[in-house]
Design an enzyme around this catalytic site. Structure first.
Site, PDB file in Angstrom:
ATOM      1  N   LYS A   1      -7.647  -4.741  12.982  1.00 12.44           N
ATOM      2  CA  LYS A   1      -6.473  -4.065  13.548  1.00 12.44           C
ATOM      3  C   LYS A   1      -6.100  -4.648  14.915  1.00 12.44           C
ATOM      4  CE  LYS A   1      -5.685  -1.290  10.115  1.00 12.44           C
ATOM      5  NZ  LYS A   1      -4.445  -1.428   9.327  1.00 12.44           N
TER       6      LYS A   1
ATOM      7  N   TYR B   1     -13.129  -3.224  10.867  1.00 11.56           N
ATOM      8  CA  TYR B   1     -11.802  -2.592  10.876  1.00 11.56           C
ATOM      9  C   TYR B   1     -11.129  -2.772  12.250  1.00 11.56           C
ATOM     10  CZ  TYR B   1      -8.317   1.127  10.146  1.00 11.56           C
ATOM     11  OH  TYR B   1      -7.153   1.842  10.021  1.00 11.56           O
TER      12      TYR B   1
ATOM     13  N   VAL C   1      -2.921  -7.793  -1.557  1.00  9.54           N
ATOM     14  CA  VAL C   1      -2.356  -8.522  -0.410  1.00  9.54           C
ATOM     15  C   VAL C   1      -3.289  -9.621   0.108  1.00  9.54           C
ATOM     16  CG1 VAL C   1      -0.820  -6.657   0.337  1.00  9.54           C
ATOM     17  CG2 VAL C   1      -3.151  -6.795   1.283  1.00  9.54           C
TER      18      VAL C   1
ATOM     19  N   ILE D   1      -4.856  10.250  11.080  1.00  9.16           N
ATOM     20  CA  ILE D   1      -3.900  10.827  10.117  1.00  9.16           C
ATOM     21  C   ILE D   1      -4.675  11.175   8.845  1.00  9.16           C
ATOM     22  CG2 ILE D   1      -1.714  10.433   8.909  1.00  9.16           C
ATOM     23  CD1 ILE D   1      -1.541   9.912  11.984  1.00  9.16           C
TER      24      ILE D   1
ATOM     25  N   GLY E   1       0.831  -1.204   0.000  1.00 11.29           N
ATOM     26  CA  GLY E   1       0.000   0.000   0.000  1.00 11.29           C
ATOM     27  C   GLY E   1       0.865   1.254   0.000  1.00 11.29           C
TER      28      GLY E   1
HETATM   29  P1  NAP Z   1      -4.766   5.111   1.995  1.00 10.48           P
HETATM   30  O1  NAP Z   1      -4.342   6.502   1.704  1.00 10.48           O
HETATM   31  O2  NAP Z   1      -6.116   4.653   1.571  1.00 10.48           O
HETATM   32  O3  NAP Z   1      -3.647   4.141   1.368  1.00 10.48           O
HETATM   33  C1  NAP Z   1      -3.810   2.748   1.398  1.00 10.48           C
HETATM   34  C2  NAP Z   1      -3.042   2.146   0.249  1.00 10.48           C
HETATM   35  O4  NAP Z   1      -3.228   0.714   0.303  1.00 10.48           O
HETATM   36  C3  NAP Z   1      -3.564   2.602  -1.119  1.00 10.48           C
HETATM   37  O5  NAP Z   1      -2.489   2.830  -2.003  1.00 10.48           O
HETATM   38  C4  NAP Z   1      -4.403   1.422  -1.548  1.00 10.48           C
HETATM   39  O6  NAP Z   1      -4.573   1.261  -2.941  1.00 10.48           O
HETATM   40  C5  NAP Z   1      -3.595   0.273  -0.992  1.00 10.48           C
HETATM   41  N1  NAP Z   1      -4.400  -0.940  -0.940  1.00 10.48           N
HETATM   42  C6  NAP Z   1      -5.716  -1.056  -0.635  1.00 10.48           C
HETATM   43  N2  NAP Z   1      -6.105  -2.317  -0.728  1.00 10.48           N
HETATM   44  C7  NAP Z   1      -5.014  -3.036  -1.110  1.00 10.48           C
HETATM   45  C8  NAP Z   1      -4.791  -4.402  -1.388  1.00 10.48           C
HETATM   46  N3  NAP Z   1      -5.772  -5.299  -1.317  1.00 10.48           N
HETATM   47  N4  NAP Z   1      -3.534  -4.798  -1.722  1.00 10.48           N
HETATM   48  C9  NAP Z   1      -2.540  -3.899  -1.841  1.00 10.48           C
HETATM   49  N5  NAP Z   1      -2.693  -2.594  -1.596  1.00 10.48           N
HETATM   50  C10 NAP Z   1      -3.923  -2.163  -1.235  1.00 10.48           C
HETATM   51  O7  NAP Z   1      -4.689   4.798   3.559  1.00 10.48           O
HETATM   52  P2  NAP Z   1      -3.715   5.314   4.716  1.00 10.48           P
HETATM   53  O8  NAP Z   1      -4.480   6.229   5.576  1.00 10.48           O
HETATM   54  O9  NAP Z   1      -2.402   5.720   4.172  1.00 10.48           O
HETATM   55  O10 NAP Z   1      -3.562   3.960   5.558  1.00 10.48           O
HETATM   56  C11 NAP Z   1      -2.419   3.156   5.531  1.00 10.48           C
HETATM   57  C12 NAP Z   1      -2.515   2.168   6.695  1.00 10.48           C
HETATM   58  O11 NAP Z   1      -2.584   2.898   7.916  1.00 10.48           O
HETATM   59  C13 NAP Z   1      -3.776   1.303   6.641  1.00 10.48           C
HETATM   60  O12 NAP Z   1      -3.467   0.003   7.088  1.00 10.48           O
HETATM   61  C14 NAP Z   1      -4.687   1.978   7.629  1.00 10.48           C
HETATM   62  O13 NAP Z   1      -5.632   1.097   8.165  1.00 10.48           O
HETATM   63  C15 NAP Z   1      -3.697   2.453   8.658  1.00 10.48           C
HETATM   64  N6  NAP Z   1      -4.176   3.527   9.514  1.00 10.48           N
HETATM   65  C16 NAP Z   1      -4.533   4.725   8.975  1.00 10.48           C
HETATM   66  C17 NAP Z   1      -4.999   5.721   9.822  1.00 10.48           C
HETATM   67  C18 NAP Z   1      -5.407   7.074   9.303  1.00 10.48           C
HETATM   68  O14 NAP Z   1      -5.938   7.866  10.099  1.00 10.48           O
HETATM   69  N7  NAP Z   1      -5.174   7.388   8.039  1.00 10.48           N
HETATM   70  C19 NAP Z   1      -5.105   5.492  11.192  1.00 10.48           C
HETATM   71  C20 NAP Z   1      -4.733   4.253  11.694  1.00 10.48           C
HETATM   72  C21 NAP Z   1      -4.260   3.280  10.848  1.00 10.48           C
HETATM   73  P3  NAP Z   1      -5.903   1.889  -3.687  1.00 10.48           P
HETATM   74  O15 NAP Z   1      -5.362   2.961  -4.523  1.00 10.48           O
HETATM   75  O16 NAP Z   1      -6.507   0.842  -4.504  1.00 10.48           O
HETATM   76  O17 NAP Z   1      -6.864   2.296  -2.633  1.00 10.48           O
END
Ligand code: NAP
Length: 253
Positions: A164, A160, A69, A193, A17
């Site tokens: 997690k 979710y 994944v 974030i 990702g």
């Molecule tokens: P994001 O901007 O949506 O980025 C997620 C990335 O993962 C995107 O490039 C997405 O591709 C890719 N992805 C989705 N499904 C996938 C799959 N099946 N196989 C491979 N890649 C895949 O999210 P983010 O906020 O950066 O989050 C990153 C991680 O941090 C996640 O695990 C999220 O749960 C965790 N997190 C985020 C926050 C927050 O507040 N942002 C808080 C706690 C934890 P697409 O272009 O297809 O979507």
């Protein structure tokens, strides 16, 4: 991003990702600090664009690999592609994740399955794909991206939060399995974030999340990346099975 500190020179990383958001920030920092790496993402065009930009910024070798994944075979191919290209995998960051929020009474079965399969089984798949190589060379760093939702629970996120929280158990169990082989497995639990993932959250939920954050502000992808980079470095050699909250104080264990 440039960085004169190069703890990852000679290291090879996979960031799932990694095309955007937190994953991109992690990939940028690891490359800036000397790692060669693979941006492994479900959309190859996005991964390519990010890989090219990070390679240009950092001067490192950065490749794009297409992977869902949740798909076991694709994660095996991903690991093989990286080993064929770079000879090994030292660092795996299980960052790919999605949300499909709704109250349990309205949530579709497919929303549960998709989130568990990508967020939780995805980390299992990717770890399984690289662990043999890491065990053979008796070195590895796996960092899983969990969430405060997995630590504290979040209404509207039974799928979710379960995925997690599952990652936390997975982190601790795998850490125990591979500690004696020089492989450290830890997790980072981000707070709120701003990324594409959080764009759609209702304003009242964002306000209540901020009210529950002692620092009173959202975090940045870079702030998550610094924690991941620490856990992926040799400075964290004696740390395994830990969950590092990067959340402005939202969850204090
Ligand atoms: P994001 O901007 O949506 O980025 C997620 C990335 O993962 C995107 O490039 C997405 O591709 C890719 N992805 C989705 N499904 C996938 C799959 N099946 N196989 C491979 N890649 C895949 O999210 P983010 O906020 O950066 O989050 C990153 C991680 O941090 C996640 O695990 C999220 O749960 C965790 N997190 C985020 C926050 C927050 O507040 N942002 C808080 C706690 C934890 P697409 O272009 O297809 O979507």
């Amino acid at each position: 991003m440039t960085d004169s500190y190069k703890p990852f020179e000679g290291r090879v990383a996979i960031v799932t990702g990694g095309s955007r958001g937190i994953g991109r920030a992690i990939a940028e920092l690891l490359a800036a600090r000397g790692a060669d790496l693979a941006i492994a993402d479900v959309r190859l065009d996005g991964a390519h664009a990010t890989a090219e930009e990070i390679a240009a910024q950092s001067g490192r070798r950065v490749i794009a690999v297409e992977v869902n994944v949740a798909n076991f075979e694709m994660t095996q191919t991903m690991a093989k592609t990286v080993v064929d290209e770079f000879g090994k995998v030292d660092i795996l960051v299980n960052n790919a994740g999605i949300t499909r929020d709704d109250l349990l009474m309205r949530m579709k079965e497919s929303d549960w399955d998709d989130v568990i399969n990508i967020n939780l089984k995805g980390a299992w798949n990717c770890s399984k794909a690289v662990i043999r190589d890491m065990m053979k060379k008796r070195y590895g760093r796996i960092v899983n991206i969990s969430s405060v939702s997995g630590q504290a629970g979040q209404a509207g996120q039974t799928n979710y939060s379960a995925s997690k929280a599952g990652l936390i158990g997975f982190t601790k169990a795998l850490a125990r399995e591979v500690a004696a082989r020089g492989i450290n497995v830890n997790a980072v639990a981000p707070g709120f974030i701003p990324t594409v993932l959080t764009d759609d959250l209702p304003e009242d939920l964002k306000t209540s999340i901020l009210a529950a954050t002692p620092m009173g502000r959202m975090g940045t992808p870079a702030e998550i990346a610094y924690a991941v980079a620490f856990l992926a470095s040799d400075e964290a050699a004696y740390i395994t099975g830990q969950i590092l909250g990067v959340d402005g104080g939202m969850v204090m264990m």
